[in-house]
Design a protein around this motif. Structure first.
Motif, PDB file in Angstrom:
ATOM      1  N   HIS A   1       0.824  -1.208   0.000  1.00 25.90           N
ATOM      2  CA  HIS A   1       0.000   0.000   0.000  1.00 25.90           C
ATOM      3  C   HIS A   1       0.856   1.254   0.000  1.00 25.90           C
ATOM      4  O   HIS A   1       0.479   2.266  -0.614  1.00 25.90           O
ATOM      5  N   ALA A   2       1.993   1.220   0.674  1.00 21.71           N
ATOM      6  CA  ALA A   2       2.890   2.381   0.639  1.00 21.71           C
ATOM      7  C   ALA A   2       3.359   2.642  -0.784  1.00 21.71           C
ATOM      8  O   ALA A   2       3.436   3.799  -1.233  1.00 21.71           O
ATOM      9  N   ALA A   3       3.658   1.569  -1.524  1.00 22.05           N
ATOM     10  CA  ALA A   3       4.064   1.718  -2.920  1.00 22.05           C
ATOM     11  C   ALA A   3       2.913   2.257  -3.758  1.00 22.05           C
ATOM     12  O   ALA A   3       3.098   3.112  -4.631  1.00 22.05           O
TER      13      ALA A   3
ATOM     14  N   ILE B   1       2.879  -1.610  -8.406  1.00 23.09           N
ATOM     15  CA  ILE B   1       3.723  -1.616  -7.209  1.00 23.09           C
ATOM     16  C   ILE B   1       4.947  -2.500  -7.353  1.00 23.09           C
ATOM     17  O   ILE B   1       5.902  -2.357  -6.589  1.00 23.09           O
ATOM     18  N   ALA B   2       4.948  -3.403  -8.344  1.00 18.83           N
ATOM     19  CA  ALA B   2       6.050  -4.367  -8.477  1.00 18.83           C
ATOM     20  C   ALA B   2       7.424  -3.699  -8.498  1.00 18.83           C
ATOM     21  O   ALA B   2       8.355  -4.176  -7.823  1.00 18.83           O
ATOM     22  N   PRO B   3       7.639  -2.593  -9.242  1.00 19.36           N
ATOM     23  CA  PRO B   3       8.972  -1.993  -9.277  1.00 19.36           C
ATOM     24  C   PRO B   3       9.458  -1.485  -7.924  1.00 19.36           C
ATOM     25  O   PRO B   3      10.665  -1.341  -7.714  1.00 19.36           O
ATOM     26  N   ALA B   4       8.511  -1.193  -7.016  1.00 22.71           N
ATOM     27  CA  ALA B   4       8.892  -0.625  -5.720  1.00 22.71           C
ATOM     28  C   ALA B   4       9.088  -1.683  -4.644  1.00 22.71           C
ATOM     29  O   ALA B   4       9.560  -1.365  -3.550  1.00 22.71           O
ATOM     30  N   LEU B   5       8.735  -2.945  -4.928  1.00 22.35           N
ATOM     31  CA  LEU B   5       8.856  -4.001  -3.933  1.00 22.35           C
ATOM     32  C   LEU B   5      10.202  -4.698  -4.028  1.00 22.35           C
ATOM     33  O   LEU B   5      10.790  -4.791  -5.106  1.00 22.35           O
TER      34      LEU B   5
END
Length: 297
Positions: A191-193, A253-257
């Motif tokens: 959720h943050a991403a 969000i995948a790039p930020a995880l």
């Protein structure tokens, strides 16, 4: 103004925008989005009804406009709450409107619903009549120019008519804090991403619409922040709602995880895995919505 906390709906919004946007130039009318909107309506039906019952109306409306109607969660709740009313359901997705018309026929209320395909970011709106009530749930924050859209609503409303804006504080949470066992807290990091993505691409998401409505010529009569907390241990619909929601935000969000978080997310989304979201018995729906009820000043 009164601020209360109670159960209420997430009603809401797309492959590029994880909160299922339904109106304006961000629209992406795919089957996955329609399924999420239908699950949203199914899981949160009684809470949508609670908002329609709360509306501070001076008299029962006869003409209602539902902006960003999606597949009809708000439209049908309003039709049920106000049995003498007609609803003009507005959306930019032809697919969503087709589904809404089919549901209206199934429910025997097709004579009380008019669908209008329109992009409300356009300079000119189609004829939407003179409604007593305009309902906009999880749609205003997607407007490219919300000030212009609000002026349009103000001109549309009959004198004394009510404008109900329902907006989301964030995407629903479904997992307990300790889950999944391999990566506790994964959902909060996801959720943050998503919040970071929205801050850049959907800047009005999470805004305080009270001052914005006032600046556009409305008087805000009431405001409520409402909390959803639905336990879903034995609900297949909650499982599918959680699965569909996290599946839809994965791409942005995948790039930020981290690789570990992404692997854990993919395991939750793997329907063949024993750890799939669809197999969990500890899910719940947790979110907040704020509702503003405003009239022409």
């Amino acid at each position: 103004m009164t601020h209360t906390h109670q159960h209420t709906p997430h009603h809401g919004d797309s492959s590029h925008h994880p909160d299922h946007d339904r109106v304006g130039h961000h629209e992406h009318s795919d089957g996955g989005q329609a399924e999420i909107l239908d699950l949203d309506a199914e899981v949160l039906a009684e809470h949508i009804a609670s908002i329609t019952a709360w509306l501070p109306l001076k008299s029962e409306p006869h003409q209602i406009v539902d902006f960003g109607c999606g597949t009809g969660a708000g439209t049908f709740a309003l039709l049920e709450r106000f049995p003498d009313a007609h609803v003009t359901a507005v959306d930019s997705s032809a697919g969503h409107l087709q589904l809404l018309r089919e549901k209206a026929c199934t429910r025997g209320v097709e004579g009380r619903v008019r669908t209008v395909q329109a992009d409300l970011d356009a300079d000119l709106w189609p004829d939407l009549g003179t409604p007593d009530l305009v309902w906009a749930s999880a749609s205003m924050h997607h407007m490219a120019n919300p000030d212009r859209a609000l002026r349009g609503v103000r001109e549309l409303l009959t004198p004394g008519g009510l404008f109900a804006v329902v907006e989301l504080a964030g995407l629903p949470r479904f997992l307990p804090a300790h889950a999944p066992e391999s990566r506790p807290g994964l959902e909060e990091r996801a959720h943050a991403a998503a919040d970071s993505f929205h801050a850049e691409h959907v800047p009005h998401r999470g805004a305080d619409w009270g001052p914005i409505l006032t600046a556009a010529g409305f008087t805000v009569e009431n405001e409520r922040t409402l909390t959803v907390n639905i336990e879903g241990a034995r609900s297949e619909a909650v499982g599918r709602y959680a699965y569909g929601s996290l599946q839809r935000i994965r791409g942005v969000i995948a790039p930020a995880l981290s690789p570990q978080d992404l692997a854990a997310l993919d395991e939750l989304l793997d329907t063949s895995s024993p750890n799939s979201l669809l197999r969990r018995e500890d899910l719940a729906v947790r979110t907040e919505r704020t509702v503003w009820a405003a009239r022409r000043a």
